[in-house]
Design an enzyme around this catalytic site. Structure first.
Site, PDB file in Angstrom:
ATOM      1  N   ASP A 454      30.192  77.802 -21.659  1.00 49.10           N
ATOM      2  CA  ASP A 454      32.105  77.690 -21.398  1.00 49.10           C
ATOM      3  C   ASP A 454      31.936  79.194 -21.159  1.00 49.10           C
ATOM      4  O   ASP A 454      31.869  80.378 -21.462  1.00 49.10           O
ATOM      5  CB  ASP A 454      31.861  77.361 -23.156  1.00 49.10           C
ATOM      6  CG  ASP A 454      33.638  76.684 -22.594  1.00 49.10           C
ATOM      7  OD1 ASP A 454      34.349  76.738 -22.289  1.00 49.10           O
ATOM      8  OD2 ASP A 454      33.520  75.808 -23.882  1.00 49.10           O
ATOM      9  N   ASP A 522      40.213  70.165 -20.199  1.00 51.48           N
ATOM     10  CA  ASP A 522      39.854  69.590 -21.798  1.00 51.48           C
ATOM     11  C   ASP A 522      40.704  68.297 -21.974  1.00 51.48           C
ATOM     12  O   ASP A 522      40.931  68.111 -22.885  1.00 51.48           O
ATOM     13  CB  ASP A 522      40.272  70.713 -22.248  1.00 51.48           C
ATOM     14  CG  ASP A 522      39.429  71.963 -22.976  1.00 51.48           C
ATOM     15  OD1 ASP A 522      38.441  71.272 -22.159  1.00 51.48           O
ATOM     16  OD2 ASP A 522      39.455  72.989 -23.365  1.00 51.48           O
TER      17      ASP A 522
HETATM   18  C1  GLA Z   1      36.724  74.504 -24.046  1.00 46.19           C
HETATM   19  C2  GLA Z   1      36.185  73.564 -24.233  1.00 46.19           C
HETATM   20  C3  GLA Z   1      36.047  72.415 -25.035  1.00 46.19           C
HETATM   21  C4  GLA Z   1      35.053  73.053 -26.086  1.00 46.19           C
HETATM   22  C5  GLA Z   1      35.600  73.850 -26.968  1.00 46.19           C
HETATM   23  C6  GLA Z   1      34.813  75.078 -28.300  1.00 46.19           C
HETATM   24  O1  GLA Z   1      37.711  74.384 -25.375  1.00 46.19           O
HETATM   25  O2  GLA Z   1      36.318  72.966 -22.335  1.00 46.19           O
HETATM   26  O3  GLA Z   1      35.052  71.216 -23.977  1.00 46.19           O
HETATM   27  O4  GLA Z   1      33.694  73.316 -25.719  1.00 46.19           O
HETATM   28  O5  GLA Z   1      35.584  75.072 -25.537  1.00 46.19           O
HETATM   29  O6  GLA Z   1      36.247  75.496 -28.423  1.00 46.19           O
END
Ligand code: GLA
Length: 721
Positions: A454, A522
Site C-alpha cells: 500500500d 477504497d
Molecule cells: C488503504 C487501502 C485499504 C486498506 C487501508 C488500511 O486505505 O486502500 O484497502 O488497506 O489502507 O489502512
C-alpha cells in the site's frame, strides 16, 4: 517490423504504420495510421508543405518528431535544458536512424520486445545529443517510445523537461478522453474537445495519482489515438491545437519542480510511453489490455488464474486478534474462498493509524503469533496474504526513533502529515537496503503467498540528504523504488503482489510491471464501482483489477448481494466484510457465487473484454461481456439503472460473439430473482439485434424496489454449434 529507407523510417505494428521522413536534416512525422505497404519513396508525402526553415511564428508547419526550444514555434517543446551560462536555445539536427538490439534504462520497460529503432538528434548550440527510440512487438499494434538526453557538451547541463513521446498531426481539433478522480472516486471518464489552446492532465503528487491517470485517448477526425506510460510518478500529458491546424500530443514525466543535472557524459532516460491508433474504442481497449498482459505483467502471473480471496479490512478495521481472523478464515473456507489477506494492523504498535508504520514485525500479543496464524490458515487449505505499507513511516514507531533522518522531510522544517504519517526517503540507499532485507525476511518467515503493498499519502516536504539537487527527487525516487521492487519480487518469485495506493491512486503500468494486481478503489459500493471499474477496464486487464463484494450492510440505497457479485466478478475477485456475521442464507448465496466464479474464472479473468453499449457512464443501461479467444463461450453482465415505476424493457446488444455460431444463453440463477431465462440465438442476432429479455422484471426481491440502486443479471453464453 522496422525498415530504414534512405529518407524514411517505417515502423509497423500488425496493422498500423508510423512513418518518419528526413527532410533537410529534420525529422518529420508524416504518417501514423492504418498500415501502409512498403515503398522506397512515398512521393505522396513530398507534396505536403514540408519546411525545414521556419516561416512564421508557429513554424515549422509540418508535424515533427520532436519540437524544440526556439525553433520559432509557439508549440510545447519536447525537451528543455540549459548550460551553466543559462543558455537554453537549441538547434537540433536529425543525424541518423539505426536499428539496435536493446537499450539501457534504469526504469521498467516493456518485456519481450520486437525491434527497436534509435533516432539521433544533435543540438548545434549546446552540443547535447538527444535520442528518440521506438520499439515494436510481435503481434499487436502498440508501439513503445522513449527518449534519452546525453550530455555530449564540455560542461554541466541541466535538463528542465523531457517528454517520452511526441506525436504531431494535421488537424484543427482534438477530442480528448481522460480518466480523473479522487480518493474513492477514481477513473471517472471525462471528455473535452479543443479547437485551440492547450489541454493538460498531470500529477504533481509524487504518485501517478487518482487525479489523472496517465492513460488517455485523442480522437482526431479519422482516428483514435491512445497513450499510456510505464511510470508511477509525476506525469504530464498535453494536447495542443495550433491556429495553423496542427495537433501536438506529448506524454512523459512532469517538469513540475523537476530539473536534472548532467555532468559530461551523463544521461537521463525517460520512461517508456506506449501508444496505438485505431478506428474503434473496442480495439483500443483490447490492444491496451493485451499489451499489459503480454509486455508488462510478470509473465509468471500474466495468465495465471487469480485466487478468490477474503480481506479483513472492511470487516474489522484495526479491531481484530488472531482468533477473530482464524474464525473469519474458517467460515470463508467453508464457502470455497481460497486466500485470506490480513490487512493493516498486525505489526508493531498499530491499533489505529497514528503509529507503527515502519515496524514490520509481528505484534504477537494481537496476532497470537503471525507465523502460527498463517500456518493455521494454511492448514485449513487456504493461502495466506499480508498487508504492508513500506514507503511510509510513523513518527510514533521504533524505526523513526532509531532513524528520524529516514523520513522524507526538509531539515528544520516541521513536515506535513497526512493520515498522521510521513513518507520514507526511498532516495536513501540505506533505507532501500533496510526495507528490502526486512521485507524479504518477513515474507519468507511467514511464508506469505500474497502481499498487498500500500501507499497511503501523496508526497510533500520533498528532500533527501543523499541528493545534491532536489529537482531530481521525483525521478530518483522511482529509480530507487523500482530497483527495490525488482529485488524483492525476484527473491519471492511465487508471491502474488497487489499494489494499492489508498485504492487506485497509483494504478499504472509501472506498478503493474512488478505487481500483477492493483486495488481499484477504497470505494467498494457496487453502484459507484460500476463507473470506476468501467474506467479502469478501458485500459487495464480485468485480471489485474482487484474487485470485492463489500460495503455490505452499509450501502444505501440497497444493493443486493447478488448484484454486488455481478459487479465484482469482472476482476481479481474477493470478499471484504466480516463473514462470521453472515446469515446461513447469505453464506449459501456466497457459496453459490464462489462456485460459479471458479467455474468461469478463466473466462472472467482472461476473456476478451468489451464494454456494452455506450457504457454506464453515458447511459442508463450497460454492462460488459468477456468472450473466450475462440468465441465458444462468454459471460455477460447487463445492468440497468432505470428501475422503479418505469417498466423498462431494454435490448442489450452483445459484442465479440461469432456471427455464425449458434449459442445457448443461460441466466445465472440469483437468490433474489424468480425468473429463469434460457434461450438460443445466432451470434449475429446477439451482436446486432441484442438480447430481448421480456421475461425479466427488473426487480430484485431482497431490495425495496424503489430504493434499489440498480439491477443486474449475469449470463453464460455457450456455443452449441
Ligand atoms: C488503504 C487501502 C485499504 C486498506 C487501508 C488500511 O486505505 O486502500 O484497502 O488497506 O489502507 O489502512
Amino acid at each position: 517490423m522496422i525498415k530504414i529507407f534512405s529518407d524514411y523510417v517505417k515502423i509497423d505494428g500488425e496493422s498500423v504504420s508510423l512513418i518518419i521522413k528526413n527532410y533537410s536534416g529534420r525529422a518529420f512525422l508524416v504518417y501514423f495510421g492504418k498500415r501502409l505497404g512498403d515503398a522506397e519513396n512515398y512521393e505522396v508525402f513530398d507534396r505536403g508543405s514540408w519546411q525545414s526553415d521556419a516561416s512564421n511564428d508557429d513554424g515549422p508547419l509540418s508535424p515533427v518528431v520532436f519540437g524544440s526550444v526556439s525553433e520559432y514555434s509557439s508549440l510545447e517543446p519536447f525537451v528543455r535544458f540549459h548550460d551553466d551560462r543559462g543558455v537554453f536555445c537549441n538547434r537540433f539536427k536529425y543525424v541518423k536512424a539505426e536499428k539496435i538490439d536493446g537499450f539501457y534504462s534504469p526504469l521498467p520497460t516493456s518485456r519481450d520486445k520486437g525491434e527497436t529503432v534509435k533516432l539521433t538528434f544533435s543540438d548545434e548550440i549546446l552540443k547535447v545529443t538527444v535520442y528518440q527510440y521506438y520499439t515494436v512487438f510481435k503481434g499487436g499494434n502498440v508501439i513503445a517510445a522513449h527518449s534519452e538526453v546525453v550530455n555530449t557538451s564540455d560542461g554541466v547541463i541541466t535538463v528542465d523537461g523531457l517528454s517520452s513521446l511526441q506525436l504531431d498531426f494535421v488537424s484543427d481539433k482534438a477530442d480528448i478522453t481522460y480518466f480523473s478522480g479522487t480518493w474513492k472516486s477514481e477513473f471517472q471518464k471525462k471528455r473535452v474537445e479543443i479547437s485551440g489552446g492547450r489541454f493538460e492532465i498531470d500529477s504533481k503528487l509524487g504518485i501517478s495519482s487518482a487525479t489523472h491517470n496517465p492513460f488517455f485517448t485523442v480522437k482526431l477526425c479519422d482516428k483514435i489515438l491512445a497513450f499510456n506510460l510505464i511510470w508511477s510518478g509525476n506525469h504530464k500529458e498535453t494536447v495542443e491545437v495550433s491556429p495553423y491546424g496542427r495537433v501536438r500530443i506529448q506524454t512523459g514525466i512532469n517538469d513540475y519542480n523537476f530539473n536534472y543535472k548532467l555532468k559530461i557524459g551523463e544521461r537521463l532516460v525517460s520512461p517508456e510511453a506506449i501508444f496505438t491508433v485505431s478506428e474503434s474504442d473496442d480495439d483500443i481497449t483490447r490492444e491496451m489490455q493485451n499489451f499489459a498482459l503480454k509486455h508488462i505483467v510478470n509473465p509468471k502471473f500474466a495468465y495465471r488464474e487469480r485466487p478468490v480471496l477474503i480481506n479483513n479490512w472492511e470487516g474489522t478495521g484495526f479491531d481484530f486478534d488472531g482468533e477473530k481472523i482464524y474464525e473469519m478464515a474458517k467460515t470463508a473456507k467453508k464457502v470455497g474462498i481460497e486466500l485470506f489477506v490480513l490487512d493493516d494492523g498486525w505489526f508493531g504498535k498499530r491499533d489505529n493509524d497514528l503509529s507503527g508504520l515502519g515496524d514490520w514485525y509481528d505484534n504477537e500479543k494481537k496476532t497470537g503469533g503471525l507465523k502460527i496464524l498463517a500456518d493455521k490458515i494454511r492448514s485449513l487449505g487456504m493461502k495466506f496474504g499480508l498487508w504492508v505499507e513500506p514507503e511510509m513511516i510513523s513518527e510514533d514507531s521504533d524505526l523513526y526513533r532509531a532513524h528520524p533522518e529516514w523520513a522524507m522531510k526538509i531539515p528544520n522544517v516541521t513536515p506535513l502529515r497526512r493520515r498522521s504519517q510521513l513518507c520514507i526517503d526511498i532516495c536513501n540507499p540505506d533505507v532501500r537496503k533496510y526495507l528490502t532485507k526486512t521485507l524479504i525476511k518477513l515474507f519468507k518467515d511467514v511464508g506469505a503467498d500474497y502481499v498487498k503493498w500500500d501507499h497511503n499519502r501523496a508526497m510533500s516536504d520533498i528532500y533527501s540528504a543523499m541528493l545534491e539537487n532536489q529537482g531530481e527527487y521525483f525521478y530518483k525516487y522511482y529509480v530507487g523504488l523500482y530497483s527495490m521492487l525488482a529485488e524483492i519480487t525476484a527473491a519471492l518469485p511465487d508471491v502474488l503482489f497487489e499494489s494499492c495506493a489508498s485504492g487506485g491512486s497509483r494504478y499504472d503500468l509501472g506498478m503493474l510491471y512488478y505487481m500483477p494486481q492493483n486495488w481499484a478503489s477504497d470505494n467498494t459500493n457496487a453502484y459507484d464501482r460500476l463507473f470506476i471499474q468501467e474506467g479502469v477496464l478501458t485500459a487495464y486487464p480485468q485480471s489485474c483489477m482487484g474487485a470485492h463484494v463489500a460495503g455490505y450492510r452499509k450501502s444505501t440505497p440497497v444493493i443486493s448481494l447478488e448484484s454486488m457479485f455481478n459487479v465484482a466478478s469482472i476482476g481479481a475477485f474477493g470478499y471484504e466484510f466480516d463473514i462470521t456475521k453472515a446469515t446461513e442464507k447469505q453464506l449459501e448465496t456466497i457459496e453459490n457465487q464462489v462456485e460459479y466464479y471458479k467455474e468461469h474464472r478463466q473466462l472472467l479473468q482472461y476473456g476478451d473484454y468489451f464494454m456494452l453499449g455506450k457504457g454506464l457512464t453515458e447511459s442508463e443501461t450497460g454492462g460488459w461481456i468477456v468472450v473466450s479467444k475462440d468465441k465458444t463461450e462468454a459471460v455477460a453482465v447487463i445492468i440497468t439503472r432505470e428501475i422503479g415505476s418505469k417498466r423498462y424493457r431494454p435490448l442489450f446488444k452483445l459484442k465479440g460473439l461469432d456471427d455464425n455460431a449458434f449459442y445457448k444463453v443461460t441466466m445465472r440463477p440469483q437468490d433474489n430473482v424468480e425468473e429463469v431465462v434460457e434461450f438460443t440465438a445466432y451470434g449475429d442476432a446477439l451482436n446486432s439485434y441484442g438480447v430481448d429479455i421480456e421475461d425479466i422484471r427488473w426487480r430484485e426481491t431482497d431490495a425495496k424496489e424503489t430504493s434499489t440502486a440498480f439491477c443486474s443479471r449475469m449470463f453464460y453464453i455457450k456455443k452449441i454449434r
